[in-house]
Design a protein around this motif. Sequence first.
Motif, PDB file in Angstrom:
ATOM      1  N   GLU A 108       2.577  -9.273 -73.042  1.00  0.00           N
ATOM      2  CA  GLU A 108       1.572  -8.366 -73.286  1.00  0.00           C
ATOM      3  C   GLU A 108       0.361  -9.169 -72.625  1.00  0.00           C
ATOM      4  OE1 GLU A 108      -1.110  -6.023 -76.605  1.00  0.00           O
ATOM      5  OE2 GLU A 108       0.851  -7.127 -77.328  1.00  0.00           O
ATOM      6  N   CYS A 109      -0.310  -8.395 -71.819  1.00  0.00           N
ATOM      7  CA  CYS A 109      -1.524  -9.055 -71.215  1.00  0.00           C
ATOM      8  C   CYS A 109      -2.689  -8.223 -71.360  1.00  0.00           C
ATOM      9  CB  CYS A 109      -1.260  -8.791 -69.571  1.00  0.00           C
ATOM     10  SG  CYS A 109       0.209  -9.704 -68.737  1.00  0.00           S
ATOM     11  N   ASP A 110      -3.913  -8.805 -71.217  1.00  0.00           N
ATOM     12  CA  ASP A 110      -5.138  -8.455 -71.570  1.00  0.00           C
ATOM     13  C   ASP A 110      -5.316  -6.977 -70.955  1.00  0.00           C
ATOM     14  OD1 ASP A 110      -6.174 -10.298 -73.058  1.00  0.00           O
ATOM     15  OD2 ASP A 110      -7.153 -11.316 -71.386  1.00  0.00           O
ATOM     16  N   SER A 111      -4.826  -6.759 -69.573  1.00  0.00           N
ATOM     17  CA  SER A 111      -4.981  -5.726 -69.106  1.00  0.00           C
ATOM     18  C   SER A 111      -3.807  -5.210 -68.036  1.00  0.00           C
ATOM     19  CB  SER A 111      -6.236  -5.389 -68.026  1.00  0.00           C
ATOM     20  OG  SER A 111      -6.245  -6.243 -67.190  1.00  0.00           O
ATOM     21  N   GLU A 112      -3.658  -4.081 -67.202  1.00  0.00           N
ATOM     22  CA  GLU A 112      -2.561  -4.272 -66.587  1.00  0.00           C
ATOM     23  C   GLU A 112      -2.019  -5.274 -65.757  1.00  0.00           C
ATOM     24  OE1 GLU A 112      -0.720  -1.168 -62.916  1.00  0.00           O
ATOM     25  OE2 GLU A 112      -2.670  -0.849 -63.943  1.00  0.00           O
ATOM     26  N   PRO A 113      -0.975  -5.889 -65.653  1.00  0.00           N
ATOM     27  CA  PRO A 113      -0.476  -7.111 -64.877  1.00  0.00           C
ATOM     28  C   PRO A 113      -0.389  -6.713 -63.531  1.00  0.00           C
ATOM     29  CG  PRO A 113       1.175  -6.415 -66.943  1.00  0.00           C
ATOM     30  CD  PRO A 113       0.050  -5.280 -66.542  1.00  0.00           C
ATOM     31  N   MET A 114      -0.957  -7.698 -62.716  1.00  0.00           N
ATOM     32  CA  MET A 114      -0.735  -7.814 -61.336  1.00  0.00           C
ATOM     33  C   MET A 114      -0.164  -9.095 -60.834  1.00  0.00           C
ATOM     34  SD  MET A 114      -1.900  -4.726 -60.427  1.00  0.00           S
ATOM     35  CE  MET A 114      -2.574  -4.745 -58.823  1.00  0.00           C
ATOM     36  N   GLN A 115       0.260  -9.291 -59.709  1.00  0.00           N
ATOM     37  CA  GLN A 115       0.901 -10.385 -59.122  1.00  0.00           C
ATOM     38  C   GLN A 115      -0.021 -10.667 -57.702  1.00  0.00           C
ATOM     39  OE1 GLN A 115       4.816 -10.986 -58.287  1.00  0.00           O
ATOM     40  NE2 GLN A 115       5.107 -12.633 -59.134  1.00  0.00           N
ATOM     41  N   ASP A 116      -0.599 -11.652 -57.478  1.00  0.00           N
ATOM     42  CA  ASP A 116      -1.247 -11.888 -56.299  1.00  0.00           C
ATOM     43  C   ASP A 116      -0.874 -13.267 -55.655  1.00  0.00           C
ATOM     44  OD1 ASP A 116      -2.882 -12.312 -54.017  1.00  0.00           O
ATOM     45  OD2 ASP A 116      -4.760 -12.151 -55.187  1.00  0.00           O
ATOM     46  N   MET A 117       0.384 -13.209 -54.924  1.00  0.00           N
ATOM     47  CA  MET A 117       1.048 -14.424 -54.441  1.00  0.00           C
ATOM     48  C   MET A 117       0.030 -15.155 -53.403  1.00  0.00           C
ATOM     49  SD  MET A 117       3.557 -15.215 -56.132  1.00  0.00           S
ATOM     50  CE  MET A 117       4.512 -16.173 -55.356  1.00  0.00           C
ATOM     51  N   ASP A 118      -0.599 -14.420 -52.820  1.00  0.00           N
ATOM     52  CA  ASP A 118      -1.743 -14.911 -51.648  1.00  0.00           C
ATOM     53  C   ASP A 118      -2.790 -15.771 -52.208  1.00  0.00           C
ATOM     54  OD1 ASP A 118      -0.366 -13.291 -49.546  1.00  0.00           O
ATOM     55  OD2 ASP A 118      -1.361 -11.461 -49.637  1.00  0.00           O
ATOM     56  N   PHE A 119      -3.164 -15.282 -53.254  1.00  0.00           N
ATOM     57  CA  PHE A 119      -4.348 -16.207 -53.968  1.00  0.00           C
ATOM     58  C   PHE A 119      -3.769 -17.605 -54.042  1.00  0.00           C
ATOM     59  CE2 PHE A 119      -5.761 -18.262 -57.827  1.00  0.00           C
ATOM     60  CZ  PHE A 119      -7.118 -18.386 -57.471  1.00  0.00           C
ATOM     61  N   VAL A 120      -2.321 -17.750 -54.751  1.00  0.00           N
ATOM     62  CA  VAL A 120      -1.649 -18.877 -55.002  1.00  0.00           C
ATOM     63  C   VAL A 120      -1.558 -19.740 -53.568  1.00  0.00           C
ATOM     64  CG1 VAL A 120       0.466 -19.925 -55.599  1.00  0.00           C
ATOM     65  CG2 VAL A 120      -0.690 -18.186 -56.926  1.00  0.00           C
ATOM     66  N   ARG A 121      -0.886 -19.191 -52.899  1.00  0.00           N
ATOM     67  CA  ARG A 121      -0.841 -19.506 -51.311  1.00  0.00           C
ATOM     68  C   ARG A 121      -1.998 -20.294 -50.655  1.00  0.00           C
ATOM     69  NH1 ARG A 121       2.414 -14.663 -49.960  1.00  0.00           N
ATOM     70  NH2 ARG A 121       4.791 -15.305 -50.586  1.00  0.00           N
ATOM     71  N   ILE A 122      -3.235 -19.513 -50.891  1.00  0.00           N
ATOM     72  CA  ILE A 122      -4.481 -19.963 -50.348  1.00  0.00           C
ATOM     73  C   ILE A 122      -4.755 -21.234 -51.058  1.00  0.00           C
ATOM     74  CG2 ILE A 122      -6.656 -19.378 -49.841  1.00  0.00           C
ATOM     75  CD1 ILE A 122      -5.452 -16.570 -49.087  1.00  0.00           C
ATOM     76  N   HIS A 123      -5.125 -20.861 -52.502  1.00  0.00           N
ATOM     77  CA  HIS A 123      -5.914 -21.804 -53.336  1.00  0.00           C
ATOM     78  C   HIS A 123      -4.948 -22.933 -54.205  1.00  0.00           C
ATOM     79  CE1 HIS A 123      -9.204 -19.016 -52.768  1.00  0.00           C
ATOM     80  NE2 HIS A 123      -8.803 -18.314 -52.910  1.00  0.00           N
ATOM     81  N   GLN A 124      -3.532 -22.783 -54.427  1.00  0.00           N
ATOM     82  CA  GLN A 124      -3.156 -24.122 -55.179  1.00  0.00           C
ATOM     83  C   GLN A 124      -3.122 -25.192 -54.306  1.00  0.00           C
ATOM     84  OE1 GLN A 124       0.943 -22.994 -56.214  1.00  0.00           O
ATOM     85  NE2 GLN A 124       0.807 -24.663 -57.566  1.00  0.00           N
ATOM     86  N   PRO A 125      -3.533 -26.058 -54.996  1.00  0.00           N
ATOM     87  CA  PRO A 125      -3.642 -27.563 -54.173  1.00  0.00           C
ATOM     88  C   PRO A 125      -2.130 -27.889 -53.880  1.00  0.00           C
ATOM     89  CG  PRO A 125      -4.937 -27.645 -56.139  1.00  0.00           C
ATOM     90  CD  PRO A 125      -4.041 -26.413 -56.284  1.00  0.00           C
ATOM     91  N   ARG A 126      -2.142 -28.627 -52.658  1.00  0.00           N
ATOM     92  CA  ARG A 126      -0.628 -29.128 -52.342  1.00  0.00           C
ATOM     93  C   ARG A 126      -0.876 -30.671 -51.993  1.00  0.00           C
ATOM     94  NH1 ARG A 126       1.203 -24.377 -53.220  1.00  0.00           N
ATOM     95  NH2 ARG A 126       1.015 -22.634 -51.815  1.00  0.00           N
ATOM     96  N   ASP A 127       0.023 -31.483 -52.741  1.00  0.00           N
ATOM     97  CA  ASP A 127      -0.194 -32.620 -52.360  1.00  0.00           C
ATOM     98  C   ASP A 127       0.203 -33.173 -51.259  1.00  0.00           C
ATOM     99  OD1 ASP A 127      -1.060 -33.369 -55.176  1.00  0.00           O
ATOM    100  OD2 ASP A 127       0.898 -33.476 -56.062  1.00  0.00           O
ATOM    101  N   GLY A 128      -0.747 -33.678 -50.571  1.00  0.00           N
ATOM    102  CA  GLY A 128      -0.469 -34.421 -49.076  1.00  0.00           C
ATOM    103  C   GLY A 128      -0.164 -33.383 -47.960  1.00  0.00           C
ATOM    104  N   VAL A 129      -0.248 -32.165 -48.321  1.00  0.00           N
ATOM    105  CA  VAL A 129      -0.026 -31.249 -47.221  1.00  0.00           C
ATOM    106  C   VAL A 129      -1.137 -30.359 -46.532  1.00  0.00           C
ATOM    107  CG1 VAL A 129       1.272 -28.952 -46.915  1.00  0.00           C
ATOM    108  CG2 VAL A 129       2.185 -30.742 -48.401  1.00  0.00           C
TER     109      VAL A 129
END
Length: 129
Positions: A108-129
Amino acid sequence: MDRPEGRGYGPLDFLAPQTNGDTIDQSGLYQVRRSNSASFPQTGNTLSMHIDFWPGEAAASALNPRVKSVHLLKTRTDMKSPQNEFKARFFGLPKKAPDFPVTTIVIECDSEPMQDMDFVRIHQPRDGV
């Protein structure tokens, strides 16, 4: 929709009329789609995570908004769900799947669930990459 018990679902016959059937029948279009071992039917602010291959742990990447509560559908067991901007993880799963062949986790989420894989690809830190 009237369907004979255990008939009429074709390849999803194992879902009806048992524990998981209503999470399919009552769901609409859903935004969360990507997972290696699960599917995500959605009804309003609630996702039903259908786990096909029991991993002993589970997560939903790029899930937005915040998760309010999580429990196993079959046993109604509450689970912990720490979340950051990249992933919601679900702890408290039993070692053996409580249902076969698919186990459902209700998210159960606060509002309608969405998935933004582009956000993860752009912003998630990558060790040494």
